[in-house]
Scaffold this active site. Structure first.
Site, short mmCIF file in Angstrom:
data_model
loop_
_atom_site.label_atom_id
_atom_site.label_comp_id
_atom_site.label_asym_id
_atom_site.label_seq_id
_atom_site.Cartn_x
_atom_site.Cartn_y
_atom_site.Cartn_z
N HIS A 147 0.83 -1.20 0.00
CA HIS A 147 0.00 0.00 0.00
C HIS A 147 0.88 1.26 0.00
CE1 HIS A 147 -2.87 2.87 2.13
NE2 HIS A 147 -3.27 2.77 0.89
N ASP A 166 10.21 10.05 10.54
CA ASP A 166 8.91 9.58 10.05
C ASP A 166 8.17 8.97 11.24
OD1 ASP A 166 6.87 9.13 8.29
OD2 ASP A 166 7.73 7.32 7.41
N GLY A 226 5.35 7.13 13.10
CA GLY A 226 4.42 6.08 12.66
C GLY A 226 4.76 5.68 11.24
N GLY A 227 6.04 5.48 11.00
CA GLY A 227 6.54 5.26 9.62
C GLY A 227 6.31 3.87 9.08
N GLY A 228 5.64 3.00 9.85
CA GLY A 228 5.27 1.67 9.35
C GLY A 228 6.49 0.86 8.97
N ASP A 241 8.07 3.79 15.43
CA ASP A 241 6.85 2.97 15.31
C ASP A 241 6.87 1.91 16.40
OD1 ASP A 241 4.61 1.31 14.16
OD2 ASP A 241 4.85 2.70 12.49
N SER A 259 6.25 4.43 21.59
CA SER A 259 4.99 5.09 21.27
C SER A 259 5.22 6.54 20.86
CB SER A 259 4.06 5.06 22.48
OG SER A 259 2.89 5.81 22.16
N PHE A 260 4.53 6.96 19.82
CA PHE A 260 4.66 8.37 19.41
C PHE A 260 3.84 9.30 20.30
CE2 PHE A 260 2.01 6.83 15.50
CZ PHE A 260 0.83 6.81 16.22
N HIS A 295 -5.27 10.32 10.90
CA HIS A 295 -6.68 9.88 10.80
C HIS A 295 -7.00 8.67 11.69
CE1 HIS A 295 -6.26 6.72 7.28
NE2 HIS A 295 -5.27 6.63 8.12
#
Ligand SMILES: C[S@@+](CC[C@H](N)C(=O)[O-])C[C@H]1O[C@@H](n2cnc3c(N)ncnc32)[C@H](O)[C@@H]1O
Length: 318
Positions: free
Chosen positions: A123, A145, A147-149, A170, A197-198, A216
């Site tokens: 994705h 970044d 929550g940069g996955g 992340d 945790s961010f 979101h």
């Protein structure tokens, strides 16, 4: 079932044996699916793949194997969607109420890690070129970044900008996947993984903090708390780039579906440009520009309120 049939286990009895299911009921389920074109039944009690079930195979780019996983993450998300009435009545997100843990914690326990990471990875790859093209990264030395996955953006940034250094923040699973791949690609010396945790203090002093499809996930209060962590970590001249689809500039059918999923899973929401500016403003950020990309994602660029100045936007839409 599709993977077992592809491997040659095509009778009801051998499928039942391999999946630990009741042969009689499984036969009835397979006939139900064959009537609907999911499988073919060339001989009674023997099943074959159809164009539809080819899309269910492990590794198919649609990712349906994971999204529809009846014994894992897919089923747990579906259960949350099925609890829409519970959410409407309680005003609370369904996923943690049904499964007893916050969404990302639970997902880490119930998704088939690498396969689900692969899905997220595919994705992110679908829009990373847009993010590279949309922003003047050549002026940037260090990016965090948030929550940069699985690290698609940071890897692409280091691949395209020879001196750029990156930090990825992340949760453990995503950081482990990202770090292994980035090290294998030879960028380990310009990359710092941060597991945590961010909502806790973030690495300080970067030129740019990016949040791609992260805001979101959270309600207004949590979104502002997260952005406040970014603002606190940033220098006076740092830039904060929030990347999202906008509720006022997206296909209404897709964005309203995502909006409900964000609520049911996490209590989050899809926002208009004005609503993103509001949560950022509550975190001490002033909007600078908005850049629209061909994939429909928008980059909303912010500075700290007291130090805000115009600049950076290439395609201004607001
Ligand atoms: C929707 S994904 C977006 C990932 C990535 N930015 C992208 O565009 O592919 C949200 C990310 O936030 C991470 N996340 C969720 N809660 C977090 C937390 N409390 N601290 C750090 N990361 C978190 C998840 O693990 C996930 O990688």
């Amino acid at each position: 079932m599709a993977d077992h049939i592809a491997a040659g286990h095509d009778t009801v009895l051998s499928l039942a044996e391999r999946t630990g299911t009741d042969p009689d009921l499984l036969g009835r389920v397979l006939r139900f699916l064959a009537c609907r074109g999911v499988f073919a039944e060339p001989r009674p009690g023997t099943y074959a793949l159809t164009p539809l079930s080819l899309t269910l195979l492990e590794g198919h780019p649609s990712g349906l194997r994971e999204w529809l996983d009846a014994s894992g993450a897919g089923a747990r998300m579906d259960a949350a969607v099925g609890d829409l009435l519970g959410a409407l009545r309680s005003g609370e997100p369904s996923y943690p109420r049904l499964h007893g843990r916050p969404f990302y914690e639970d997902l880490a326990l119930h998704s088939r890690g690498p396969a689900f990471d692969g899905l997220r990875h595919t994705h992110a790859e679908s829009y990373v070129a847009d993010l590279l093209a949309a922003y003047p990264w050549e002026r940037v030395r260090r990016v965090v970044d948030v929550g940069g996955g699985t690290g698609v953006l940071v890897e692409a940034l280091m691949r395209t900008h020879a001196t750029l250094r990156t930090v990825l923040v992340d949760l453990p699973g995503a950081v482990a996947t990202a770090t292994a791949r980035i090290a294998a690609a030879g960028f380990g010396n310009r990359y710092t993984p941060v597991t945590g945790s961010f909502f806790d203090p973030l690495p300080a002093g970067a030129d740019v903090y990016t949040l791609v499809n992260v805001v979101h996930n959270w309600n207004d209060e949590r979104a502002s708390a997260l952005l406040r962590r970014c603002a606190d970590a940033g220098r006076r001249d740092s830039t904060f780039v929030i990347v999202e689809r906008l509720a006022d500039d997206a296909d209404p059918r897709a964005i309203t579906a995502m909006d409900l999923r964000m609520f049911l899973f996490l209590g989050g929401k899809e926002r208009t440009a004005a609503q993103i500016r509001e949560v950022a403003s509550a975190a001490g950020m002033a909007h600078q520009s908005t850049i629209k990309t061909p994939s429909g994602l928008h980059l909303l660029v912010f500075r700290k309120k007291r130090f805000a100045a115009r600049g950076h936007g290439r395609r201004m839409v607001t």
